[in-house]
Design an enzyme around this catalytic site. Sequence first.
Site, mmCIF file in Angstrom:
data_model
loop_
_atom_site.group_PDB
_atom_site.id
_atom_site.type_symbol
_atom_site.label_atom_id
_atom_site.label_comp_id
_atom_site.label_asym_id
_atom_site.label_seq_id
_atom_site.Cartn_x
_atom_site.Cartn_y
_atom_site.Cartn_z
ATOM 1 N N GLY A 183 23.883 68.429 52.246
ATOM 2 C CA GLY A 183 24.924 68.372 51.228
ATOM 3 C C GLY A 183 26.113 69.240 51.605
ATOM 4 O O GLY A 183 27.268 68.815 51.512
ATOM 5 N N ASP A 184 25.828 70.454 52.062
ATOM 6 C CA ASP A 184 26.916 71.374 52.451
ATOM 7 C C ASP A 184 27.693 70.802 53.638
ATOM 8 O O ASP A 184 28.919 70.876 53.697
ATOM 9 C CB ASP A 184 26.342 72.745 52.835
ATOM 10 C CG ASP A 184 25.682 73.429 51.637
ATOM 11 O OD1 ASP A 184 25.985 73.030 50.493
ATOM 12 O OD2 ASP A 184 24.860 74.349 51.842
ATOM 13 N N SER A 201 18.134 67.720 52.794
ATOM 14 C CA SER A 201 18.095 69.149 52.467
ATOM 15 C C SER A 201 19.432 69.581 51.893
ATOM 16 O O SER A 201 20.426 68.861 51.979
ATOM 17 C CB SER A 201 17.791 69.964 53.724
ATOM 18 O OG SER A 201 18.945 70.001 54.547
ATOM 19 N N LYS A 202 19.437 70.768 51.333
ATOM 20 C CA LYS A 202 20.676 71.308 50.765
ATOM 21 C C LYS A 202 21.750 71.420 51.845
ATOM 22 O O LYS A 202 22.924 71.210 51.598
ATOM 23 C CB LYS A 202 20.383 72.676 50.151
ATOM 24 C CG LYS A 202 21.644 73.391 49.692
ATOM 25 C CD LYS A 202 21.384 74.381 48.596
ATOM 26 C CE LYS A 202 22.490 75.393 48.411
ATOM 27 N NZ LYS A 202 23.837 75.008 48.785
ATOM 28 N N ARG A 203 21.293 71.737 53.055
ATOM 29 C CA ARG A 203 22.252 71.867 54.146
ATOM 30 C C ARG A 203 23.000 70.556 54.437
ATOM 31 O O ARG A 203 24.167 70.568 54.814
ATOM 32 C CB ARG A 203 21.565 72.379 55.423
ATOM 33 C CG ARG A 203 22.111 73.737 55.830
ATOM 34 C CD ARG A 203 21.305 74.360 56.952
ATOM 35 N NE ARG A 203 19.884 74.443 56.603
ATOM 36 C CZ ARG A 203 18.896 74.115 57.445
ATOM 37 N NH1 ARG A 203 19.161 73.647 58.641
ATOM 38 N NH2 ARG A 203 17.626 74.252 57.076
#
Length: 513
Positions: free
Chosen positions: A268-269, A264-266
């Site tokens: 990556g963050d 998920s994008k999270r």
Amino acid sequence: MSQTDRAVRVRFAPSPTGPLHIGGVRTALYNYLFARRHGGKMILRIEDTDSQRFVPGAEDYINEALAWLGIEIDEGVREGGPFGPYKQSERRDIYREHVKMLLDNGKAYIAFDTPEELQAARDAHPNFQYDASTRMSMRNSLTMPAEEVKELIDNGHQYVVRFLVEPGRDVEVDDLLRGKVVIKSDILDDKVLYKSADDLPTYHLANIVDDHLMEVSHVIRGEEWLPSAPLHVLLYEAFGWSDTAPQFVHLPLLLKPDGKGKLSKRDGDRLGFPVFPLEWHDPASGAISTGYRESGYLPEAVVNFLALLGWNPGDDTEVMNMSELIERFSFDHCSRSGAKFAFEKGKWFNHTYLQEMPNDKLASLFVPVLEAHGVDAGAFAPDYIAAAVGMVKDRINFVNDLWDNARFFFVAPTEYEAKAVKKRWTPGMPETMAALADLLEAQEDFGSATLEPLVMKWIADRELHLGNVMNAFRLTVVGECKGPHMFAITDLLGRDETVRRIRRGIENIKPAE
Ligand code: GLU
């Protein structure tokens, strides 16, 4: 016609609902590799029938991302082609006609249930699903007199068209990676195929109709679409197209680099890697998400990295450019299980591709970085910049890393690494450095082949400690005790700059207390 002798035509069919996710990029890439491998066509179809989720800029973003990665489109909105339009919102007439075909054949029906009525049904029956067991108690053309249906439509009442799923059927989904899976039609609901409110079909209808009309041979898409496949099989059948239905290939999910679950994008963050190919500026929130391009990745490295997330060439070859990937690509070596998104490996690929890049090309990528740090790159000869990057490139993963590793070639140090000062700037060292500066200043030939033996002999003759002297020398020139071979550095900096730096060091380095 069997799948094997059919012309290969594949499509990447994103919905412009936001930036293309890196998983979507891999789907596009596999479609492309497969198409090129088999001399087929790659279609880019924009699936924008969900007006609620349309995001401005998303379509341009998709085009720009694919172009950056070198994924070429043969037929699409920009490219044109014999099966256009390639944007679903421009194909309303086609869908309307196909919805009518299903209605006329009794494969679909019109339903008037309002959102409130549907909610009431769900409240009354916890497992409510609009299907054979419930449809006869709802407000639709199966339960209402034909005149009433006509009247409601003529009076402008909103309605939807639902697919009539026959219960008790075995639906066979044949997936190239997973084999044949049979599911019971009873678990499927009567999916909405069309909404009068916006005169548009839903994803399912538009997707099937277009795959058929565009003569798509293989539907290569993410595993998240597998649950739609049985419905799609039934739709092909309802239209009488089963014989030319495309071969399904549902690609394995991309998984978190650590732990279980979908990437998920999270992630990556949290772990510090982009999940989008290009930087994305969210038009609604104004938020900016970083992209692979802006983070300093080369498109070749991203392509190579993504290609190996779920596929291998059958041996342990890792570094392959686009044409090598095309040559070797096949679903025989595609895995069915999810692929961990090993982003560190992505960095390794970038490092590897940077090593292969000619120094002058790398130098041209470094110029904007220099300028961003306030260096007037134009004051340096292109050869000088190329030589500087060539000396340090084995230490970098990204073009931006060149700054930390090569800045001293462009800016003389004004600060000196405290630990090295403490260790190397010992009593007597300023005098030794002053003598070294005198020696170097007198040198006509400053090439490393001459300078290195000369300095070595000078150190030996004076019975000085080699490590101490060379490290103090490096400290004055570089500002810290790291970097390429010392005489390669002085060779490039030249005599005047080297001597100036030693003298400035003597003045400015304050011995540790
Ligand atoms: N529009 C769907 C998407 O956004 C396409 C799925 C498919 O390839 O069938 O991914």
